[in-house]
Design an enzyme around this catalytic site. Structure first.
Site: not given
Ligand SMILES: NC(=O)c1ccc[n+]([C@@H]2O[C@H](COP(=O)([O-])OP(=O)(O)OC[C@H]3O[C@@H](n4cnc5c(N)ncnc54)[C@H](OP(=O)(O)O)[C@@H]3O)[C@@H](O)[C@H]2O)c1
Length: 363
Positions: A158, A253, A338-339
């Site tokens: 992002c 961002h 960013n999202t």
């Molecule tokens: N937020 C951003 O702007 C952004 C930008 C670029 C990249 N990212 C990347 O995108 C990914 C998701 O980010 P997020 O912010 O959406 O994270 P998040 O809100 O913590 O969501 C994580 C997701 O992954 C699932 N999960 C967690 N542990 C797991 C496991 N052991 N097995 C299977 N599923 C699992 C969770 O399921 P449950 O709900 O069941 O726990 C949830 O659906 C990350 O890798 C992050 O680095 C995020």
């Protein structure tokens, strides 16, 4: 039966996953039929699994509420229901790499928001307006995986979306040295102020791994497909150095950037290049493509997060304050969502491009 492609969202209960579910509501080409998350959520309806942690401004789509969440790790079962998946799971890098390839090997294309595969040499990392031709490396990845239609494609981090498109628009002036500081929103860490009260009125001068991504990922996007090596070879210029700072902003961002050019342009040339910059998504009128990718704002106090983050529904980039610099040649401020552009929206646009290019079809 719907003619739309059936989509699964891996990690659909998380912040990025929720953004996917929201953006795909009423999408003309894609229909969310399957949602998968951790075993903690599996077996619950989406509404129950997300209960109390819906982070979007708009209500949860009715069509998603009653979907029974599956376990991401039950690959065959999830894959049997969908034509392709978006991936936004939060697991370790190695686990994500493995599971995304496992989906690809079931002949299910994976369009990922995760960083795990961004440096896998035959995985394209694409901003559709900048490097749509990198999808051509998919044929080499399929050779490696032994698949016919399954592959992994990713979108970049992002943080780079507020300046990499701008530098691309200025390519003809040959930027060769760039200093960038990013001011990054808390949703980039999957958080709101409710989850992260310490960020209220605060600045944290560290975001793990972000500076390296911000310096290196643009070079991979500006690289080319090498048909002998069967991989993407990154560009070597411009050199980018970056500092990434977490700021008390929910979404958006901002980047403050200094640039040196080999062919020093005028301000008029720089502004003109931004205004006319467009790519294949605009030409093909892809459903999520912004009509104008980059807007230039003349006012000294723009772009502002509050006024400009939702430009082109969060898919556009806002730029302002282009002015001469006493050390570098030019400086500017960029802003992107960013999202949306930086995460789920950027991945949806990649999937639309992949469909238009014939890589994603009905199973
Ligand atoms: N937020 C951003 O702007 C952004 C930008 C670029 C990249 N990212 C990347 O995108 C990914 C998701 O980010 P997020 O912010 O959406 O994270 P998040 O809100 O913590 O969501 C994580 C997701 O992954 C699932 N999960 C967690 N542990 C797991 C496991 N052991 N097995 C299977 N599923 C699992 C969770 O399921 P449950 O709900 O069941 O726990 C949830 O659906 C990350 O890798 C992050 O680095 C995020």
């Amino acid at each position: 039966m719907s003619e739309r492609l059936r989509v699964g969202v891996l990690g659909g209960t998380g912040m990025v996953g929720q953004r996917f579910i929201s953006l795909l509501e009423n999408h003309p080409w894609f229909e969310v039929t399957t949602i998968a998350a951790s075993p903690r959520s599996a077996g619950k309806t989406y509404e129950e699994a997300v209960n109390g942690r819906w982070k979007m401004d708009t209500p949860m789509p009715e069509s998603a509420k009653k979907i029974i969440v599956k376990n991401v790790n039950e690959v065959e079962e999830v894959a049997s229901e969908v034509d392709f998946v978006f991936s936004a799971v939060d697991m370790s890098k190695d686990e994500i790499k493995k599971i995304e390839e496992a989906y690809a090997k079931t002949e299910t294309p994976v369009v990922s928001n995760n960083s795990a595969h961004r440096w896998t040499p035959d995985v394209p990392m694409v901003v559709p307006e900048i490097n749509p031709e990198h999808m051509e490396v998919i044929k080499y990845q399929k050779e490696r995986l032994g698949t016919k239609r399954g592959f992994v494609a990713v979108k970049p981090n992002c943080s780079i979306q507020s300046y990499a498109p701008v530098l691309t628009a200025w390519k003809e002036f040959e930027p060769y040295e760039v200093v960038a500081t990013t001011y990054q929103a808390i949703s980039g860490a999957g958080k709101t102020f409710k989850d992260w009260p310490e960020m209220d009125g605060n600045i944290i001068p560290f975001i793990g791994g972000e500076e390296e991504k911000s310096e290196k990922e643009p070079l991979r996007i500006w690289g080319h497909v090498d048909d002998t090596k069967k991989e993407i070879v990154p560009a070597t210029e411009p050199r980018i150095t970056c500092q990434c700072v977490r700021v008390p902003i929910l979404n958006g961002h901002t980047a403050a950037v200094f640039v040196k050019f080999k062919k020093n342009p005028t301000k008029e040339q720089l502004v003109e290049a931004l205004r006319k910059f467009s790519g294949i998504p605009q030409e093909l009128k892809l459903p999520s493509a912004p009509e104008h990718f980059i807007q230039y704002l003349e006012e000294d106090n723009r772009p502002q997060v509050k006024l400009d983050v939702d430009y082109e529904h969060g898919m556009g980039v806002s730029v302002g304050r282009i002015r001469e610099d006493s050390v570098y040649d030019w400086k500017f401020i960029g802003l992107s969502h960013n999202t949306v552009r930086g995460a789920a929206g950027g991945a949806v646009l990649c999937a639309e491009l992949l469909k238009a290019q014939g890589y994603i079809t009905k199973k």
